[in-house]
Every structure is written in structure tokens, then in C-alpha cells.
Design a protein around this motif. Structure first.
Motif, short mmCIF file in Angstrom:
data_model
loop_
_atom_site.label_atom_id
_atom_site.label_comp_id
_atom_site.label_asym_id
_atom_site.label_seq_id
_atom_site.Cartn_x
_atom_site.Cartn_y
_atom_site.Cartn_z
N ALA A 153 33.74 40.16 51.10
CA ALA A 153 33.04 40.42 52.36
C ALA A 153 33.30 39.32 53.39
CB ALA A 153 31.54 40.55 52.12
N ALA A 181 29.75 46.10 53.57
CA ALA A 181 29.00 45.04 52.90
C ALA A 181 27.51 45.15 53.18
CB ALA A 181 29.55 43.68 53.33
N LEU A 207 32.16 39.63 45.27
CA LEU A 207 31.90 40.49 46.42
C LEU A 207 31.66 39.67 47.69
CD1 LEU A 207 29.69 43.18 44.69
CD2 LEU A 207 32.05 43.45 45.52
N ARG A 221 39.06 45.60 47.36
CA ARG A 221 38.26 45.48 48.57
C ARG A 221 37.02 46.35 48.41
NH1 ARG A 221 39.26 49.75 52.07
NH2 ARG A 221 41.12 50.95 51.58
N LEU A 222 36.07 46.12 49.28
CA LEU A 222 34.83 46.89 49.24
C LEU A 222 35.11 48.36 49.56
CD1 LEU A 222 32.47 44.39 51.08
CD2 LEU A 222 32.38 45.02 48.66
N ILE A 245 31.53 50.66 44.35
CA ILE A 245 31.29 49.48 45.20
C ILE A 245 32.60 48.88 45.69
CG2 ILE A 245 30.33 47.14 45.23
CD1 ILE A 245 28.13 48.21 43.33
N VAL A 246 33.63 48.90 44.85
CA VAL A 246 34.95 48.40 45.24
C VAL A 246 36.00 49.46 44.94
CG1 VAL A 246 34.37 45.96 44.84
CG2 VAL A 246 35.47 47.28 43.02
#
Length: 152
Positions: free
Chosen positions: A18, A71, A14, A66-67, A54-55
Motif C-alpha cells: 500500500a 487499501a 500489505l 499487489r492489492l 485481498i491480493v
């Protein structure tokens, strides 16, 4: 508390996402290479993170991971819970669900206090802070203490 490889790898992946300035999706292969995370293990971690919201995965030529949220809105606690479950458990149970006899019931208070202590750090640190290496005072003040670095 023991930090699992799963939690450590998830946080590292992560941070990589980010830290990308273009905000584009990144392949699992690239994440794995950048952070030396075994591919199969990373795929399972990314699936857990996707399930937790979260992703997100993106298919196609510019596909990857990707997120799903900013973030700043994802805490270390969110990530640990997504891949490993509760921050503190006793025999697989949450501390408030554990029962003891009258002599040992004080242990439940210790487990709950430990969870509260972990929350005071893990819920205050975001993926954005990790990616920019700007930890909150709550964390930096704890690491400024030489005793915190001792292995006992």
C-alpha cells in the motif's frame, strides 16, 4: 488474544504494498527483504491473502503481488481472518458455538464481549491508514492511555 507471526507478517507485507506510490506489483522477495519475512512463510501468507481476495499475483517481467482491492477497503480484521481464521475462537469454535453447563455458561458472554472489543479496533483500521500512519481516533485514544501500555 495472541497475534500470530502469520498475521503480523501479512499486515507488514500489505503495508509495504500500500505504501508503494507507483501502485505496481512487488515481488515476494522484495516484500520479504523490506520487512524481514522468511520467503517460504511469506509465499504461504500471500496464497492465503489471494484466496481471500485481498491480493492478486501478476506474472511476467513486471510481475509480483499487489492489492486486489483498495487499501482503504481492507481492514486489519479482514487480514487476520484471511490468514488465521476467526478473531476469537474457543477450542477452535466460534464463541457462539461453544456450550457450557449452567455454572460456566457465563464464559460464552466473556468470549463474545472480547470478540466485540477486538472488532471495534480491527474492523476500524484499514491497510491505507497503517500505510499512511494515520490511525482512527478509536485507536489513538486507546493508546493515549498509559495503562494500555502496561504489560499486565
Amino acid at each position: 488474544m495472541r497475534v500470530s507471526a502469520k498475521s503480523d507478517y501479512a499486515l507488514r507485507a500489505l503495508i509495504e504494498m500500500a505504501a508503494r506510490e507507483d501502485g505496481k506489483a512487488v515481488s515476494a522477495e522484495e516484500l520479504g527483504r523490506a520487512q524481514d519475512i522468511p520467503h517460504g512463510f511469506l509465499q504461504a501468507i500471500l496464497a492465503d491473502l489471494r484466496k481471500a481476495g485481498i491480493v492478486i499475483s501478476q506474472r511476467g517481467q513486471s510481475g509480483g503481488w499487489r492489492l486486489a482491492r483498495t487499501a482503504e477497503s481492507v481492514s486489519v480484521a479482514d487480514v487476520i481472518r484471511a490468514v488465521d481464521g476467526p478473531l476469537v475462537s474457543v477450542y477452535g469454535l466460534r464463541p457462539e458455538a461453544v456450550t457450557y453447563n449452567d455454572r460456566a455458561d457465563v464464559l460464552q458472554h466473556v468470549w463474545i464481549a472480547a470478540r466485540d472489543s477486538l472488532r471495534s479496533v480491527f474492523e476500524e483500521v484499514s491497510i491505507a491508514q497503517l500505510a499512511t500512519r494515520t490511525l482512527p481516533e478509536e485507536v489513538t485514544s486507546r493508546t493515549a492511555n498509559d495503562e494500555a501500555w502496561q504489560p499486565h
